[in-house]
Every structure is written in structure tokens, then in C-alpha cells.
Motif scaffolding. Structure first.
Motif, PDB file in Angstrom:
ATOM      1  N   ASN A  82      -7.493   2.099   3.506  1.00 20.33           N
ATOM      2  CA  ASN A  82      -7.293   1.645   2.132  1.00 20.33           C
ATOM      3  C   ASN A  82      -8.554   1.843   1.304  1.00 20.33           C
ATOM      4  N   TYR A  83      -9.703   1.588   1.905  1.00 22.53           N
ATOM      5  CA  TYR A  83     -10.975   1.793   1.217  1.00 22.53           C
ATOM      6  C   TYR A  83     -11.151   3.262   0.856  1.00 22.53           C
ATOM      7  N   LYS A  84     -10.824   4.161   1.791  1.00 26.24           N
ATOM      8  CA  LYS A  84     -10.946   5.596   1.541  1.00 26.24           C
ATOM      9  C   LYS A  84     -10.034   6.026   0.394  1.00 26.24           C
TER      10      LYS A  84
ATOM     11  N   ASN B  18       0.825  -1.198   0.000  1.00 23.98           N
ATOM     12  CA  ASN B  18       0.000   0.000   0.000  1.00 23.98           C
ATOM     13  C   ASN B  18       0.859   1.247   0.000  1.00 23.98           C
TER      14      ASN B  18
ATOM     15  N   SER C 115      -5.670  -0.487   9.267  1.00 25.05           N
ATOM     16  CA  SER C 115      -6.993  -1.033   8.959  1.00 25.05           C
ATOM     17  C   SER C 115      -7.313  -0.910   7.477  1.00 25.05           C
ATOM     18  N   ASP C 116      -8.278  -1.693   7.060  1.00 29.01           N
ATOM     19  CA  ASP C 116      -8.735  -1.647   5.675  1.00 29.01           C
ATOM     20  C   ASP C 116      -9.571  -0.410   5.390  1.00 29.01           C
ATOM     21  N   ILE C 117     -10.027   0.269   6.431  1.00 27.32           N
ATOM     22  CA  ILE C 117     -10.851   1.460   6.243  1.00 27.32           C
ATOM     23  C   ILE C 117     -10.057   2.539   5.503  1.00 27.32           C
TER      24      ILE C 117
ATOM     25  N   ALA D 236      -7.329   9.919   5.905  1.00 25.01           N
ATOM     26  CA  ALA D 236      -7.181   8.462   5.813  1.00 25.01           C
ATOM     27  C   ALA D 236      -5.747   8.028   6.089  1.00 25.01           C
TER      28      ALA D 236
ATOM     29  N   THR E 156      -2.773   3.475   6.920  1.00 26.62           N
ATOM     30  CA  THR E 156      -3.370   4.149   8.056  1.00 26.62           C
ATOM     31  C   THR E 156      -2.540   3.830   9.282  1.00 26.62           C
TER      32      THR E 156
ATOM     33  N   GLN F 149      -8.955   4.171  -2.057  1.00 22.17           N
ATOM     34  CA  GLN F 149      -9.536   3.626  -3.280  1.00 22.17           C
ATOM     35  C   GLN F 149     -10.721   4.480  -3.747  1.00 22.17           C
ATOM     36  N   GLU F 150     -11.570   4.891  -2.827  1.00 28.16           N
ATOM     37  CA  GLU F 150     -12.716   5.730  -3.177  1.00 28.16           C
ATOM     38  C   GLU F 150     -12.247   7.080  -3.725  1.00 28.16           C
TER      39      GLU F 150
END
Length: 73
Positions: free
Chosen positions: A15-17, A3, A11-13, A60, A7, A19-20
Motif C-alpha cells: 500500500n505504501y508503494k 484498497n 502488508s502495508d508495504i 507491489a 499485496t 501511494q508513493e
């Protein structure tokens, strides 16, 4: 290690942010590439959206909190 932005808690949160945010940037690119100028976003709208994306990425990645801590000291 795969990555680009991690963060603080890994956390994956976060990474999700990220990506979004990348998807949002691509959407802006597509709208800005419309053939007809009247179908394109106004530059002020583009800048506003990019500032929101930047703020989201900084939150993020934890960079924003780190910068605020440096300013406070």
C-alpha cells in the motif's frame, strides 16, 4: 476491501508503494503543467519515469510475478 491493489500478503508495504507511485505521478503532472515549455520535462523523461512507476506498481501488486509464472508454463 478498501484498497484497489492488494499485496499477496496484505502488508502495508504494498500500500505504501502504491501511494508513493501515485505521488510520483502527481509530481510528473505538475512538472508537465509548467507554464514555460523549457521548464517542462522532456517526453522521453516522462516516459522513463512512468515506466519505472508502472514496474513498481506491478511488483507491489504481485502482478509481475503472476505474469512471469504464466509465461513460464
Amino acid at each position: 476491501m478498501g484498497n484497489a491493489i492488494n499485496t499477496q500478503n496484505g502488508s502495508d508495504i504494498g500500500n505504501y508503494k502504491v501511494q508513493e507511485c501515485l505521488i510520483s505521478i502527481l509530481r510528473i503532472r505538475i512538472v508537465c503543467s509548467e507554464e514555460s515549455p523549457r521548464d517542462r520535462l522532456a517526453i522521453s523523461d516522462v516516459l522513463a519515469k512512468l515506466h519505472i512507476i508502472r514496474a513498481t506498481l506491478l511488483r507491489a501488486s504481485g502482478v509481475q510475478e503472476h505474469v512471469q509464472m504464466l509465461i513460464a508454463t
